[in-house]
Design a protein around this motif. Sequence first.
Motif, mmCIF file in Angstrom:
data_model
loop_
_atom_site.group_PDB
_atom_site.id
_atom_site.type_symbol
_atom_site.label_atom_id
_atom_site.label_comp_id
_atom_site.label_asym_id
_atom_site.label_seq_id
_atom_site.Cartn_x
_atom_site.Cartn_y
_atom_site.Cartn_z
ATOM 1 N N ILE A 553 0.835 -1.204 0.000
ATOM 2 C CA ILE A 553 0.000 0.000 0.000
ATOM 3 C C ILE A 553 0.871 1.257 0.000
ATOM 4 C CG2 ILE A 553 -1.685 1.328 1.329
ATOM 5 C CD1 ILE A 553 -2.839 -1.294 2.306
ATOM 6 N N LEU A 554 1.903 1.282 0.841
ATOM 7 C CA LEU A 554 2.777 2.460 0.882
ATOM 8 C C LEU A 554 3.518 2.629 -0.443
ATOM 9 C CD1 LEU A 554 4.350 2.453 4.463
ATOM 10 C CD2 LEU A 554 2.319 3.653 3.622
ATOM 11 N N ARG A 555 3.876 1.508 -1.050
ATOM 12 C CA ARG A 555 4.544 1.592 -2.352
ATOM 13 C C ARG A 555 3.595 2.156 -3.398
ATOM 14 N NH1 ARG A 555 7.328 -3.454 -5.657
ATOM 15 N NH2 ARG A 555 8.025 -2.236 -7.460
ATOM 16 N N ALA A 556 2.332 1.714 -3.349
ATOM 17 C CA ALA A 556 1.344 2.248 -4.292
ATOM 18 C C ALA A 556 1.109 3.737 -4.042
ATOM 19 C CB ALA A 556 0.033 1.477 -4.163
ATOM 20 N N MET A 557 1.181 4.161 -2.802
ATOM 21 C CA MET A 557 1.035 5.578 -2.456
ATOM 22 C C MET A 557 2.251 6.407 -2.871
ATOM 23 S SD MET A 557 -0.525 5.579 1.411
ATOM 24 C CE MET A 557 -2.220 5.104 1.775
ATOM 25 N N ARG A 558 3.360 5.715 -3.167
ATOM 26 C CA ARG A 558 4.641 6.376 -3.451
ATOM 27 C C ARG A 558 5.032 7.298 -2.294
ATOM 28 N NH1 ARG A 558 6.966 5.747 -8.175
ATOM 29 N NH2 ARG A 558 5.840 4.748 -9.893
ATOM 30 N N LEU A 559 4.944 6.751 -1.116
ATOM 31 C CA LEU A 559 5.280 7.519 0.076
ATOM 32 C C LEU A 559 6.803 7.659 0.164
ATOM 33 C CD1 LEU A 559 3.677 8.630 2.676
ATOM 34 C CD2 LEU A 559 4.710 6.669 3.829
ATOM 35 N N PRO A 560 7.347 8.875 0.074
ATOM 36 C CA PRO A 560 8.813 9.028 0.083
ATOM 37 C C PRO A 560 9.451 8.569 1.392
ATOM 38 C CG PRO A 560 7.711 11.164 0.239
ATOM 39 C CD PRO A 560 6.654 10.158 -0.088
ATOM 40 N N GLU A 561 8.702 8.662 2.492
ATOM 41 C CA GLU A 561 9.265 8.265 3.786
ATOM 42 C C GLU A 561 9.555 6.769 3.856
ATOM 43 O OE1 GLU A 561 7.570 12.149 4.110
ATOM 44 O OE2 GLU A 561 6.624 10.264 3.470
ATOM 45 N N LEU A 562 8.883 5.982 3.026
ATOM 46 C CA LEU A 562 9.147 4.545 3.011
ATOM 47 C C LEU A 562 10.571 4.262 2.564
ATOM 48 C CD1 LEU A 562 8.252 1.596 3.269
ATOM 49 C CD2 LEU A 562 7.403 1.732 0.911
ATOM 50 N N SER A 563 10.986 4.890 1.471
ATOM 51 C CA SER A 563 12.343 4.661 0.978
ATOM 52 C C SER A 563 13.380 5.229 1.939
ATOM 53 C CB SER A 563 12.522 5.279 -0.420
ATOM 54 O OG SER A 563 12.246 6.663 -0.387
ATOM 55 N N GLU A 564 13.055 6.352 2.598
ATOM 56 C CA GLU A 564 13.985 6.918 3.586
ATOM 57 C C GLU A 564 14.141 5.984 4.777
ATOM 58 O OE1 GLU A 564 14.665 10.902 4.843
ATOM 59 O OE2 GLU A 564 13.125 11.643 3.478
ATOM 60 N N PHE A 565 13.037 5.411 5.208
ATOM 61 C CA PHE A 565 13.083 4.515 6.365
ATOM 62 C C PHE A 565 13.850 3.243 6.049
ATOM 63 C CE2 PHE A 565 11.116 0.832 8.519
ATOM 64 C CZ PHE A 565 11.532 1.104 9.815
ATOM 65 N N LEU A 566 13.614 2.697 4.847
ATOM 66 C CA LEU A 566 14.283 1.454 4.467
ATOM 67 C C LEU A 566 15.756 1.672 4.162
ATOM 68 C CD1 LEU A 566 11.560 -0.197 2.201
ATOM 69 C CD2 LEU A 566 12.162 -0.794 4.554
ATOM 70 N N GLY A 567 16.130 2.919 3.820
ATOM 71 C CA GLY A 567 17.533 3.244 3.602
ATOM 72 C C GLY A 567 18.126 2.486 2.434
ATOM 73 N N PRO A 568 19.323 1.916 2.595
ATOM 74 C CA PRO A 568 20.003 1.223 1.486
ATOM 75 C C PRO A 568 19.174 0.093 0.889
ATOM 76 C CG PRO A 568 21.514 1.561 3.316
ATOM 77 C CD PRO A 568 20.139 1.939 3.807
ATOM 78 N N LEU A 569 18.314 -0.542 1.709
ATOM 79 C CA LEU A 569 17.497 -1.639 1.204
ATOM 80 C C LEU A 569 16.559 -1.160 0.111
ATOM 81 C CD1 LEU A 569 16.598 -4.593 1.451
ATOM 82 C CD2 LEU A 569 14.978 -3.870 3.212
ATOM 83 N N ALA A 570 16.122 0.098 0.206
ATOM 84 C CA ALA A 570 15.158 0.623 -0.759
ATOM 85 C C ALA A 570 15.735 0.642 -2.172
ATOM 86 C CB ALA A 570 14.734 2.035 -0.352
ATOM 87 N N ARG A 571 17.050 0.837 -2.279
ATOM 88 C CA ARG A 571 17.660 0.902 -3.615
ATOM 89 C C ARG A 571 17.650 -0.438 -4.327
ATOM 90 N NH1 ARG A 571 21.049 4.516 -0.677
ATOM 91 N NH2 ARG A 571 22.564 2.875 -0.182
#
Length: 578
Positions: A553-571
Amino acid sequence: MSSTGTTRTPDVDSTAKSSAIMAAGTLVSRILGFVRTALLAVAIGSTAMAADIFESANTIPNIIYMLLAGGVFNVVLVPQLIKAARRPDQGADYTSRLITLAVIVMAAATLVITLAAMPIMMALTSEWSPPMLALGTAFALWTFPQIFFYGLYAVIGQVLNANGRFGAFMWAPVANNMVAIGVIGLYLVMFGAYTAGGDQLAQWSTAQTVLLAGGHTLGIVVQALVLFIPLGRLGLRLRPKFGWKGMGLRSTGKLAGYTLVTMMAGNVVNLLVTRLVSGATQARTALGEASAPGGPFAGMDPDVVQASIPGLYALNTAQLITVLPHSVFVLSLATVLFNQLTRSLHAHDIPGALATIGRGLRNFAVPMMFAMVMVLVLAGPLGRIFGGTSEMASASGVAIGQLLVLLALGMPFRSAHIYLMRLFYAAENARIPMMVQVVTAACTLVIAYAVSLFMPSWSMAYLMVSVFTVLHVAQFIAAHVLVRRHYGDYGFGSVLDTYLRTGVASVVAGLAGALALWLMGGYSGGFPWASIITALVSCAVVAVVMAVVYFLILRAMRLPELSEFLGPLARKIPGLQR
């Protein structure tokens, strides 16, 4: 090599390594702490009389230590140790004097407090019968010596930290928990698991007291003494040394003074809350009698009635569970952001500091909103994990689960309030956090003790978690207003938007998790309630279901905080980066 082409400096690598070692020690210690807590419930019950009596006697020493000396060691002496470490002797003279002073003061205080075990237990418990006080005092005579070793652990740990040896201080509690787990395992071999029914006090033996209380104190002893290994490797040639003039104990400054008052206010509340909740222990006996014909619980199994009443053990366990997401996710990130706050404020960059505050709060929303809903969904199975293995384990699990529901509602507010207060600490303004803490402490005690006059003793744990949750919300509101008044807007609208969006995603994920739990019989006494193992399996399954739904759901929302929280894993996750 960073993206800008700069090379990581040795200092950065050293800091990252130290942080990783400390974080790993904290995580392992907390996992073992949960194992210890669950095993203790198996051994002596979770909503049983002996469990609450032991919990009181084993909790009070740490609170008393923090009240009397914890603030001095953690706030006053650290700056002095860091200064001393820069001297030609690397602080050997100062450190020798400090450890000598700490040993003498803590030994004297511990001796006096231990000799006063009976009046202290009488003062810090409510409505306990003479047999309960007798057992509590017996426990206390074995656990109160922990005060000395808590102090020794703190002093040596701060010496190590001042000399750049961070890991041992965070890993020492692992040794403590391992000793405690071993002691409880030996207890189970010698005396067996707790079974409901019968007179637990009449059946309790001196050997049980010595093994359980003495064994837990042994864990604190090991936690302190193990630090002498890295201390010896510093090469300071420490020895007993007297004469304490010029140690800087009086030059604490206003910042340390305010912080000491803040810590004292919190620990006074802890002691008095312990006293209030202890009333539930004796109330269980009366409720068991109330199940007789004509009583308010007529027709109910008296053992079920008694097991359904949460006391101090259940309260502490619920708090241990709900504080875990804050400790794992918020504190680690907040520590990094605190350095950014400090640099911005020292450079008089108020907009930069406010941007860091807003960024931190938005990032905290990702784990904390999910954790709140997950605890709400899994409150029952989580309670069952710490309910023990007796016939009344499910009833005990329900009692802990009810406390979890009430505490979970305040989890995001608690984390947000603590982080907002860091802005004032970064500005070296400890007066405002002190005022907030003192007012909160006063409100906690006034509300709790006033309302308790109109509520039965068995309901004190429910009262306290309700007060805690309400005051967490109030503390956040106060912190928000104070930050706005002193520094300006930190992007509250954007923060609120992030919490609403993660809240919606968490609720949807919670519904999916609740469906999975329902299919396993989680709401009808089925598989999740059968044993500790089935409760663990159920929690794992539901957590995975919720995490997957939440992430999608957060990915579908394109929530920028998700990638910030996941850090290197997000890449490494396709499509996540914007």
